[in-house]
Scaffold this motif. Structure first.
Motif, PDB file in Angstrom:
ATOM      1  N   VAL A  43     -25.163  21.165 -53.955  1.00 39.09           N
ATOM      2  CA  VAL A  43     -24.778  22.347 -54.728  1.00 39.09           C
ATOM      3  C   VAL A  43     -26.025  23.032 -55.300  1.00 39.09           C
ATOM      4  O   VAL A  43     -26.235  24.240 -55.128  1.00 39.09           O
ATOM      5  CB  VAL A  43     -23.814  21.942 -55.862  1.00 39.09           C
ATOM      6  CG1 VAL A  43     -23.495  23.139 -56.736  1.00 39.09           C
ATOM      7  CG2 VAL A  43     -22.544  21.346 -55.270  1.00 39.09           C
ATOM      8  N   LEU A  44     -26.869  22.227 -55.944  1.00 38.48           N
ATOM      9  CA  LEU A  44     -28.072  22.777 -56.568  1.00 38.48           C
ATOM     10  C   LEU A  44     -29.005  23.364 -55.508  1.00 38.48           C
ATOM     11  O   LEU A  44     -29.546  24.463 -55.670  1.00 38.48           O
ATOM     12  CB  LEU A  44     -28.782  21.662 -57.341  1.00 38.48           C
ATOM     13  CG  LEU A  44     -29.955  22.059 -58.211  1.00 38.48           C
ATOM     14  CD1 LEU A  44     -29.522  23.020 -59.292  1.00 38.48           C
ATOM     15  CD2 LEU A  44     -30.575  20.813 -58.856  1.00 38.48           C
ATOM     16  N   GLY A  45     -29.152  22.627 -54.401  1.00 40.79           N
ATOM     17  CA  GLY A  45     -30.038  23.082 -53.334  1.00 40.79           C
ATOM     18  C   GLY A  45     -29.556  24.395 -52.746  1.00 40.79           C
ATOM     19  O   GLY A  45     -30.357  25.278 -52.431  1.00 40.79           O
ATOM     20  N   PHE A  46     -28.239  24.531 -52.636  1.00 38.05           N
ATOM     21  CA  PHE A  46     -27.693  25.765 -52.100  1.00 38.05           C
ATOM     22  C   PHE A  46     -27.961  26.918 -53.054  1.00 38.05           C
ATOM     23  O   PHE A  46     -28.339  28.015 -52.640  1.00 38.05           O
ATOM     24  CB  PHE A  46     -26.184  25.601 -51.866  1.00 38.05           C
ATOM     25  CG  PHE A  46     -25.593  26.669 -51.005  1.00 38.05           C
ATOM     26  CD1 PHE A  46     -25.866  26.700 -49.649  1.00 38.05           C
ATOM     27  CD2 PHE A  46     -24.790  27.649 -51.550  1.00 38.05           C
ATOM     28  CE1 PHE A  46     -25.340  27.703 -48.845  1.00 38.05           C
ATOM     29  CE2 PHE A  46     -24.253  28.651 -50.753  1.00 38.05           C
ATOM     30  CZ  PHE A  46     -24.526  28.679 -49.401  1.00 38.05           C
ATOM     31  N   ALA A  47     -27.791  26.644 -54.354  1.00 39.00           N
ATOM     32  CA  ALA A  47     -28.063  27.679 -55.351  1.00 39.00           C
ATOM     33  C   ALA A  47     -29.529  28.111 -55.279  1.00 39.00           C
ATOM     34  O   ALA A  47     -29.849  29.307 -55.274  1.00 39.00           O
ATOM     35  CB  ALA A  47     -27.717  27.162 -56.743  1.00 39.00           C
TER      36      ALA A  47
ATOM     37  N   THR B 268     -35.864  15.495 -54.671  1.00 42.02           N
ATOM     38  CA  THR B 268     -35.480  15.739 -53.291  1.00 42.02           C
ATOM     39  C   THR B 268     -34.624  16.986 -53.061  1.00 42.02           C
ATOM     40  O   THR B 268     -34.380  17.347 -51.915  1.00 42.02           O
ATOM     41  CB  THR B 268     -34.760  14.518 -52.694  1.00 42.02           C
ATOM     42  OG1 THR B 268     -33.746  14.112 -53.592  1.00 42.02           O
ATOM     43  CG2 THR B 268     -35.714  13.370 -52.485  1.00 42.02           C
ATOM     44  N   THR B 269     -34.186  17.639 -54.149  1.00 42.18           N
ATOM     45  CA  THR B 269     -33.440  18.882 -53.939  1.00 42.18           C
ATOM     46  C   THR B 269     -34.239  19.905 -53.116  1.00 42.18           C
ATOM     47  O   THR B 269     -33.665  20.580 -52.262  1.00 42.18           O
ATOM     48  CB  THR B 269     -33.001  19.492 -55.280  1.00 42.18           C
ATOM     49  OG1 THR B 269     -32.219  18.525 -55.963  1.00 42.18           O
ATOM     50  CG2 THR B 269     -32.178  20.730 -55.085  1.00 42.18           C
TER      51      THR B 269
ATOM     52  N   LEU C  50     -34.773  23.868 -48.833  1.00 41.59           N
ATOM     53  CA  LEU C  50     -35.537  24.549 -47.776  1.00 41.59           C
ATOM     54  C   LEU C  50     -34.780  24.540 -46.455  1.00 41.59           C
ATOM     55  O   LEU C  50     -34.771  25.527 -45.728  1.00 41.59           O
ATOM     56  CB  LEU C  50     -36.912  23.898 -47.615  1.00 41.59           C
ATOM     57  CG  LEU C  50     -37.866  24.162 -48.779  1.00 41.59           C
ATOM     58  CD1 LEU C  50     -39.098  23.287 -48.680  1.00 41.59           C
ATOM     59  CD2 LEU C  50     -38.251  25.629 -48.827  1.00 41.59           C
ATOM     60  N   LEU C  51     -34.112  23.412 -46.173  1.00 42.78           N
ATOM     61  CA  LEU C  51     -33.314  23.368 -44.943  1.00 42.78           C
ATOM     62  C   LEU C  51     -32.181  24.390 -45.005  1.00 42.78           C
ATOM     63  O   LEU C  51     -31.896  25.095 -44.037  1.00 42.78           O
ATOM     64  CB  LEU C  51     -32.722  21.978 -44.717  1.00 42.78           C
ATOM     65  CG  LEU C  51     -33.682  20.830 -44.446  1.00 42.78           C
ATOM     66  CD1 LEU C  51     -32.935  19.641 -43.891  1.00 42.78           C
ATOM     67  CD2 LEU C  51     -34.768  21.240 -43.486  1.00 42.78           C
ATOM     68  N   LEU C  52     -31.532  24.479 -46.182  1.00 36.69           N
ATOM     69  CA  LEU C  52     -30.428  25.427 -46.315  1.00 36.69           C
ATOM     70  C   LEU C  52     -30.944  26.862 -46.252  1.00 36.69           C
ATOM     71  O   LEU C  52     -30.273  27.742 -45.710  1.00 36.69           O
ATOM     72  CB  LEU C  52     -29.677  25.187 -47.624  1.00 36.69           C
ATOM     73  CG  LEU C  52     -28.930  23.850 -47.705  1.00 36.69           C
ATOM     74  CD1 LEU C  52     -28.203  23.718 -49.026  1.00 36.69           C
ATOM     75  CD2 LEU C  52     -27.951  23.694 -46.550  1.00 36.69           C
TER      76      LEU C  52
END
Lengths: 277, 320
Positions: free
Chosen positions: B108-112, B193-194, B199-201
């Motif tokens: 969720v955080l990574g997407f944000a 690790t987020t 970056l991948l997202l």
């Protein structure tokens, strides 16, 4: 984009920067606290002190930290170099040649990448003790290849696939020898990919903890992360927090410098290898 | 890669019609390919397959390094000992807990974060990119220390900053209990690790065609509708890869636990248990069995992901 929206994205951007840098700022701040200040319960020191740095660079903790720093640099650079050379050949073959087993090589790399390091450490520990590699540089360089090779093969083949290899033939048609064509056309195109891979491999090996702590026992080969992990156990200092923070800052500097210089390439490498392939 | 192999001009695959003269070329390409790629392949096998085979072998023996003369074959007894022991199940539970919590939050955080980076003004994008790479590049041990010191009683600022929260006092000992320790461990892992997921997202987001977004906008779709109906379905591959790799990674968590609690307060993870049995207690037999079980768990996760989400790993990784 409306003004309101623009402001929103800027605020969100600032939040990201704070998110990313806050713990780093905190460890820097902690490293600059004097021993009297460590327990002040505040983020910032009341006065700046270099006490912790002098302790790990020239003081009591120097004999623990400095050899570890030397080991880390040596071991990580050598294993990065080996991984890059080997995966350069492999990636060239994968991108350029048609041969059976390409898929096998790529899947093996993937399988090795998902191996739990600790599962490998356990038997290696035993084996290394029997053949005398325990607590030596090669004893870490070899297992580090299990971390760096898979990633290097994947990212480098991703880069190499993007190279328009026909250009080499075009150059030959224009009268260049095949070596000239390779040297003048392909090498410049391939260098950024090799370079990016080297940086990523360096990160991965520099970050290792499990191998470092399990396969070494003295300053002969123990790398920095492992030495840091053991600092806390050794009650040589009244409170190891300050010196550990200072050591943590010092080992973080090389990677932060690499990130700042090569950020664009690092992102390209990470996402190339993983998403775009 | 798949397509290159099928449509490649070299004719290395037996099915492809090899014209006159190409079979020699194909054979020499085959040889050259393995000459170039072979060394890397062999080394990868040596540093992983051999140790794993050894671990499987030793896991069948009662073997203590402190008592090396008394090696005896015990069959699957080590596995029975481990699987009936509460310690294994506690560490397994802790590992699953850390994995599920961190991966869920990170997704969720990574997407944000990816959305912000995607939409940020051009001028500040490089700054964001550099900033977000810092946690990725900081070594896990350092990040673990940073978070531990922030929460610890003798050097931390968290207690004095957050004493207004219910349950937090100046003398709250975060590392004195299982759940509070796990909370800090998860925080450190998430911070570190987020960026990877993010970056991948971001790369996945960049691959969603603008045309589709525009079309949906013209059709009057709201932001949420566009997100769920257009953006997310189009970046499924990137999400799967990010999820899979982070799950595998999170399940192997070791450094953070070692630094923060040393396994105290029931925070031992499976990796830590394997380490403790072998390296600290020198129980090679039992430790090897734990290693094999850990390895099997990772394989099961991997297979589960590939089957469950129908990810073709080679496709997801975009082999051309």
């Amino acid at each position: 984009m409306g003004t309101r929206e623009r402001v929103l994205w800027i605020v969100a951007g600032i939040a990201i920067v704070i998110y990313a840098l806050f713990p780093v700022g905190w460890i820097v701040s902690l490293s600059l606290k004097s021993s009297a200040d460590i327990a002040n319960g505040q983020f910032l020191p009341t006065s700046l002190s270099w006490e912790n740095y002098s302790q790990i660079l020239v003081g009591d903790a120097a004999e623990l930290f400095l050899p570890a720093l030397r080991n880390s640099f040596g071991i990580v650079l050598i294993s990065t170099f080996i991984a890059c050379v080997l995966s350069m050949f492999a990636a060239y073959a994968i991108a350029r040649l048609d041969f059976r087993g390409k898929r096998l090589i790529l899947s093996t790399a993937l399988a090795v990448a998902i191996f739990p390091v600790i599962s490998i450490v356990t038997p290696l520990y035993n084996l290394w003790r029997q053949i005398g590699l325990y607590d030596t540089w090669p004893g870490l360089i070899i297992p580090y290849l299990s971390l760096t090779l898979p990633l290097s093969i994947w990212t480098m083949s991703a880069f190499f696939r993007e190279i328009p290899w026909e250009m080499e033939q075009a150059a030959q048609v224009d009268g260049a020898t095949s070596w000239q064509a390779f040297r003048k056309v392909i090498v410049p195109l391939a260098t950024p990919g090799v370079f990016t891979t080297a940086i990523l491999a360096f990160f991965i090996a520099w970050n290792d903890f499990a191998y470092g702590i399990s396969l070494t026992s003295t300053g002969a080969a123990r790398p920095v992360p492992a030495a840091l992990g053991l600092f806390s156990g050794a009650s040589q200092f009244e409170s190891p927090n300050g010196p550990i923070a200072a050591a943590a800052v010092i080992v973080t500097i090389p990677v932060v410098v690499l990130v700042l210089i090569f950020q664009r390439r690092i992102v390209a490498g990470l996402t190339n290898g993983a998403v775009k392939g | 890669m798949t397509t290159t192999e099928r449509t490649g001009t070299g004719g290395a695959t037996p099915a492809s019609p090899a014209g006159p003269g190409t079979s020699d070329k194909a054979r020499s390409e085959q040889r050259l390919g393995w000459m170039l790629a072979g060394p890397a392949f062999v080394i990868m096998l040596l540093v992983t397959a051999y140790p794993i085979a050894q671990a499987v072998y030793y896991s069948l023996f009662n073997y203590r390094l402190t008592d090396p003369d008394n090696i005896s074959f015990v069959g699957l007894n080590n596995y029975a000992v481990i699987l009936t022991d509460q310690i294994w199940w506690t560490s397994f539970g802790v590992t699953v807990f850390i994995t599920v919590v961190t991966v869920a939050v990170e997704l969720v955080l990574g997407f944000a974060l990816a959305l912000v980076m995607m939409n940020a003004l051009k001028a500040i994008r490089p700054v964001l990119r550099a900033a977000i790479l810092i946690p990725y590049a900081v070594i896990t041990v350092v990040s673990a220390f940073a978070w531990q010191y922030a929460f610890s009683l003798d050097s931390g600022f968290v207690n004095s900053w957050f004493s207004w929260l219910p349950g937090v006092a100046v003398d709250t000992d975060w590392f004195g209990g299982t759940w509070s320790s796990l909370f800090v461990i998860c925080l450190a892992e998430i911070w570190k690790t987020t960026p990877f997921i993010s970056l991948l997202l971001l790369a996945g987001l960049a691959q969603v065609p603008d045309v589709l977004q525009e079309a949906a906008r013209v059709d009057g779709a709201s932001w949420w509708q566009r997100m769920w109906k257009v953006t997310i379905p189009n970046m499924k591959a990137a999400i799967m890869v990010a999820l899979l790799f982070r799950t595998l990674d999170a399940f192997r968590v070791f450094d953070t636990v070692f630094v923060m609690t040393g396994g105290a307060e029931n925070t031992e993870t499976v990796s830590f248990l394997a380490y403790r049995q072998t390296i600290a207690r020198l129980e090679i037999g039992l430790g090897s069995a734990v290693s094999v079980l850990l390895f099997l768990s990772v394989v099961v996760i991997c297979v589960g992901f590939i089957k469950g989400f129908k990810v073709d790993l080679s496709q997801a990784r975009g082999e051309k």
